[in-house]
Design a protein around this motif. Structure first.
Motif, short mmCIF file in Angstrom:
data_model
loop_
_atom_site.label_atom_id
_atom_site.label_comp_id
_atom_site.label_asym_id
_atom_site.label_seq_id
_atom_site.Cartn_x
_atom_site.Cartn_y
_atom_site.Cartn_z
N SER A 29 0.80 -1.23 0.00
CA SER A 29 0.00 0.00 0.00
C SER A 29 0.82 1.27 0.00
O SER A 29 0.32 2.34 0.33
CB SER A 29 -0.90 0.01 1.24
OG SER A 29 -0.09 -0.01 2.40
N HIS A 34 2.50 1.93 -5.59
CA HIS A 34 1.91 2.80 -6.62
C HIS A 34 2.81 2.82 -7.86
O HIS A 34 2.34 2.74 -9.00
CB HIS A 34 1.69 4.22 -6.08
CG HIS A 34 0.91 5.09 -7.03
ND1 HIS A 34 0.72 6.42 -6.84
CD2 HIS A 34 0.30 4.81 -8.21
CE1 HIS A 34 0.02 6.94 -7.84
NE2 HIS A 34 -0.25 5.97 -8.70
N GLY A 54 -3.63 -1.35 -1.18
CA GLY A 54 -3.46 -0.18 -2.04
C GLY A 54 -3.66 1.13 -1.31
O GLY A 54 -3.83 1.17 -0.07
N ALA A 56 -4.81 5.65 -2.29
CA ALA A 56 -5.62 6.44 -3.22
C ALA A 56 -4.93 6.58 -4.58
O ALA A 56 -5.60 6.81 -5.60
CB ALA A 56 -5.88 7.83 -2.63
N THR A 58 -2.96 4.05 -6.06
CA THR A 58 -3.09 2.80 -6.82
C THR A 58 -4.51 2.68 -7.39
O THR A 58 -4.72 2.06 -8.43
CB THR A 58 -2.78 1.56 -5.95
OG1 THR A 58 -3.66 1.54 -4.82
CG2 THR A 58 -1.35 1.58 -5.45
N GLU A 59 -5.45 3.31 -6.70
CA GLU A 59 -6.85 3.29 -7.16
C GLU A 59 -7.01 3.97 -8.52
O GLU A 59 -7.97 3.72 -9.25
CB GLU A 59 -7.71 4.03 -6.13
CG GLU A 59 -9.06 3.44 -5.91
CD GLU A 59 -9.70 3.98 -4.64
OE1 GLU A 59 -9.33 5.07 -4.18
OE2 GLU A 59 -10.59 3.29 -4.12
N GLN A 63 -7.59 -1.73 -9.38
CA GLN A 63 -8.71 -1.87 -8.44
C GLN A 63 -8.13 -2.19 -7.06
O GLN A 63 -7.33 -3.11 -6.93
CB GLN A 63 -9.59 -3.03 -8.92
CG GLN A 63 -10.79 -3.28 -8.04
CD GLN A 63 -11.47 -4.62 -8.35
OE1 GLN A 63 -11.10 -5.33 -9.28
NE2 GLN A 63 -12.45 -4.97 -7.55
N ASN A 64 -8.51 -1.42 -6.06
CA ASN A 64 -8.05 -1.71 -4.70
C ASN A 64 -9.00 -2.69 -4.03
O ASN A 64 -10.21 -2.56 -4.17
CB ASN A 64 -8.06 -0.44 -3.84
CG ASN A 64 -6.87 0.46 -4.11
OD1 ASN A 64 -5.98 0.11 -4.87
ND2 ASN A 64 -6.85 1.60 -3.46
N LYS A 392 -5.55 8.35 1.26
CA LYS A 392 -6.80 7.63 1.00
C LYS A 392 -7.75 8.59 0.30
O LYS A 392 -7.56 9.82 0.35
CB LYS A 392 -7.39 7.08 2.30
CG LYS A 392 -7.78 8.13 3.28
CD LYS A 392 -8.34 7.48 4.52
CE LYS A 392 -8.58 8.55 5.57
NZ LYS A 392 -8.80 8.04 6.88
N SER A 393 -8.76 8.04 -0.34
CA SER A 393 -9.70 8.92 -1.03
C SER A 393 -11.05 8.83 -0.37
O SER A 393 -11.43 7.79 0.19
CB SER A 393 -9.79 8.54 -2.51
OG SER A 393 -10.30 7.25 -2.62
#
Ligand code: AMP
Ligand code: GLY
Length: 447
Positions: A29, A34, A54, A56, A58-59, A63-64, A392-393
Motif C-alpha cells: 500500500s 503505486h 493499495g 488512493a 493505486t486506485e 482496483q483496490n 486515501k480517497s
C-alpha cells in the motif's frame, strides 16, 4: 479449480503473445506499490490489476481490495475468484511470514507465479544474523561483525571494547526500519546492547543483536530481478533517509531518491556485480533456494570497495519511485518471463535520463503526526509523476493517511533540472503540515 489450473497447460503459455491476458495481484500500500502498479498498468499484457490493500494512488491505475496482507487464506480465495496469474509481493512482511511457501503447497494455486522469495530466503532481510552468515559463507564483502544474545552479553561488551567508535548495533529481526543504532560512546553502546537483549527494546527482534564495525562512505542501492537462475540489474539509486536537509535528524523510511547513483561508473557497477550480485545469486542456488523476485542490495562504498550493509528481499521505497520510471521495457513482460521460463531472453532497456523523487511528509514524521488532511493537487504536474504513499480517497478527494504522503518524480537530462521540476510540483501540492526536503540529490549535482 485445481483441475482448471492444471489443465491450462502448455497452450496457455504459448498464447502469451496475445495482449491483455494477465491478471495481476499486487500486495502492499505504499509509494513503491503505486510505482509498480503504474508501471504494470502500462503493459500491453495486463488484463486486470488488483492492489491489496493499495492507496488512493493505486486506485487511479488499478482496483483496490481491502485485505489483511498477512491473511494468506483470504489472499488465496481472492486469487481464485479473480483468476490471478501472477502475485507481486511489495513489502517484506508477508515474505518473511512465508507467503511464497504457502502458495507453493496450495494445489489450487499451482498455476500462479508469486514474485517474492520463500521464507528461508526472506531471512536475508528478516534476520541480520542470517544475512551476515550467508555473506561470510559466500565471501561477500560486508562489515566485520559478531552476534550476541542473552547468554553472551558479557562477550558483547568485550567485543564493543575492541571496536573503535561509532558503534553499530542492529536488532536481528524486523523492527520497522528502526532496529539499527549508531552510537558514539562506549557506555551508551553497552547500555543499548543490554536494553536490546534484556529489555526487548525492539520486542523479539532484538533478542539477538548484531554488532558490527562502522563503515564510512557513500551509500547506494542496487536492485536485481531474478528468476532463480539468471538476473537483470535494474537501475541503481541513492536514497535520502534522514528527515532534515544535509542528511541531519532522525532516520525515516526515505525522504527522496535519485536514480542512477550518479557517483558510480560502469566499471564500479561491474565490480559490484562480480563481488556481490553474482556470489549472492550463486549462494542462493547452492542453498537450494529458488529465488523469484527482487533483491535489494543496500551498499556502502568504502574507499572504492563496495560492501553490503543490508539485503532486502523486495524493492526499496522511495527508490522504486525513481527506478521504475527509468525502466523502458515492459515490466510485466519480464515477470511473465519468470513465469514461463523465458526471463533470460528478455531485454531490459533503461532510460538514460536521471530521475529524482521528493517525498512530501506529514508534519512531525517520523515521530507523531496527524492524518486526514485534505490534499490539494495542482491540475498540471509539468510531466512529473506523483506517486502516493500514505493517502486515501473520500468523496473524490485525497486525504493524508501516513507519515510519508506522496512523492513527486521527475526525469531530466540533468539531475539539477529533475530536482527543480520535482520541487516546482511539490510547492504546488498543499496539505496542512506539508514538509519536504529541498536538497534531494544536491550532493550529487557535481558528479
Ligand atoms: P540497515 O537497516 O542495516 O540498512 O541500517 C540502516 C542505516 O544504518 C543504513 O542505511 C546506514 O546508513 C546505517 N548503517 C548500517 N550499518 C552500518 C555500518 N556498518 N556502518 C555505517 N553505517 C551503517
Ligand atoms: N528506502 C529504503 C528501503 O526501502 O528499505
Amino acid at each position: 479449480w485445481g483441475r482448471r489450473w492444471c489443465t491450462r497447460g502448455f497452450s496457455f503459455f504459448s498464447n502469451y503473445r496475445k495482449l491483455n491476458i494477465m491478471n495481476i495481484l499486487l500486495i502492499g500500500s505504499g509509494g513503491r506499490e503505486h510505482a509498480i502498479a503504474w508501471k504494470i498498468s502500462k503493459s500491453s499484457m495486463i488484463k486486470k490489476l488488483i492492489v491489496c490493500p493499495g492507496n488512493a494512488g493505486t486506485e487511479l491505475v488499478a482496483q483496490n481490495i481491502e485485505l489483511d496482507i498477512n491473511d494468506f487464506n483470504k489472499i488465496k480465495l481472492l486469487c481464485i475468484e479473480e483468476e490471478i496469474d501472477i502475485v507481486i509481493v511489495g513489502p517484506e512482511d508477508p515474505l518473511v511470514n512465508g507467503i511464497s511457501d504457502y502458495f507453493e503447497v496450495q494445489k489450487e494455486l499451482k498455476g500462479i507465479t508469486l514474485i517474492g522469495p520463500c521464507k528461508k530466503a526472506a531471512q536475508l532481510e528478516g534476520s541480520k544474523d542470517f544475512a551476515k552468515e550467508f555473506m561470510k559463507k559466500y565471501n561477500i564483502p560486508t562489515a566485520k561483525h559478531k552476534t550476541f544474545d542473552i547468554n553472551s552479553i558479557e562477550s558483547g561488551f568485550k567485543f564493543l571494547e575492541n571496536l573503535s567508535p561509532p558503534y553499530v548495533l542492529k536488532a536481528d529481526g524486523l523492527a520497522a526500519g528502526k532496529g539499527v543504532l549508531i552510537l558514539d560512546k562506549l557506555t551508551e553502546a553497552k547500555k543499548c546492547l543490554k536494553e536490546m537483549i534484556l529489555e526487548n527494546k525492539f520486542g523479539n527482534a532484538s533478542e539477538k543483536v548484531v554488532i558490527e564495525e562502522f563503515l564510512e562512505g557513500m551509500e547506494l542501492s542496487v536492485f536485481v530481478l531474478t528468476d532463480g537462475s539468471t538476473y537483470k540489474i535494474l537501475p541503481t539509486a541513492k536514497d535520502y533517509k534522514r528527515i532534515g536537509e544535509k542528511d541531519t535528524g532522525l532516520n525515516t523510511g526515505g525522504m527522496g531518491a535519485v536514480s542512477p547513483a550518479t557517483f558510480i561508473d560502469r566499471f564500479y557497477l561491474e565490480k559490484i556485480e562480480m563481488e556481490i550480485v553474482k556470489p549472492t545469486i550463486e549462494g542462493l542456488k547452492k542453498e537450494n533456494i529458488n529465488y523469484l523476485g527482487f533483491i535489494f542490495f543496500g551498499l556502502i562504498d568504502v574507499a572504492g570497495e563496495p560492501k553490503v550493509i543490508e539485503y532486502n528481499v523486495r524493492m526499496g521505497d522511495p527508490e522504486s519511485e525513481v527506478v521504475f520510471p527509468r525502466i523502458k521495457s515492459d515490466l510485466l513482460n519480464l515477470l511473465v518471463g519468470i513465469k514461463n521460463g523465458t526471463f533470460s531472453e528478455k531485454d531490459l532497456h533503461i532510460d538514460k535520463r536521471v530521475a529524482v523523487t521528493v517525498m512530501l511528509a506529514s508534519h512531525g514524521y517520523p515521530e507523531k503526526y496527524e492524518k486526514n488532511k485534505l490534499i490539494d493537487l495542482p491540475e498540471d504536474f509539468n510531466e512529473s509523476l506523483i506517486f502516493h504513499s500514505g493517502t486515501k480517497s473520500r468523496s473524490s478527494n485525497f486525504y493524508t493517511n501516513g507519515g510519508r504522503v506522496m512523492c513527486v518524480t521527475s526525469l531530466s537530462e540533468s539531475l539539477k533540472q529533475a530536482l527543480e521540476k520535482s520541487l516546482k510540483v511539490c510547492s504546488k501540492i498543499n496539505f496542512d503540515g506539508k514538509y519536504y526536503r529541498k536538497d534531494i540529490g544536491r550532493d550529487l549535482i557535481n558528479y
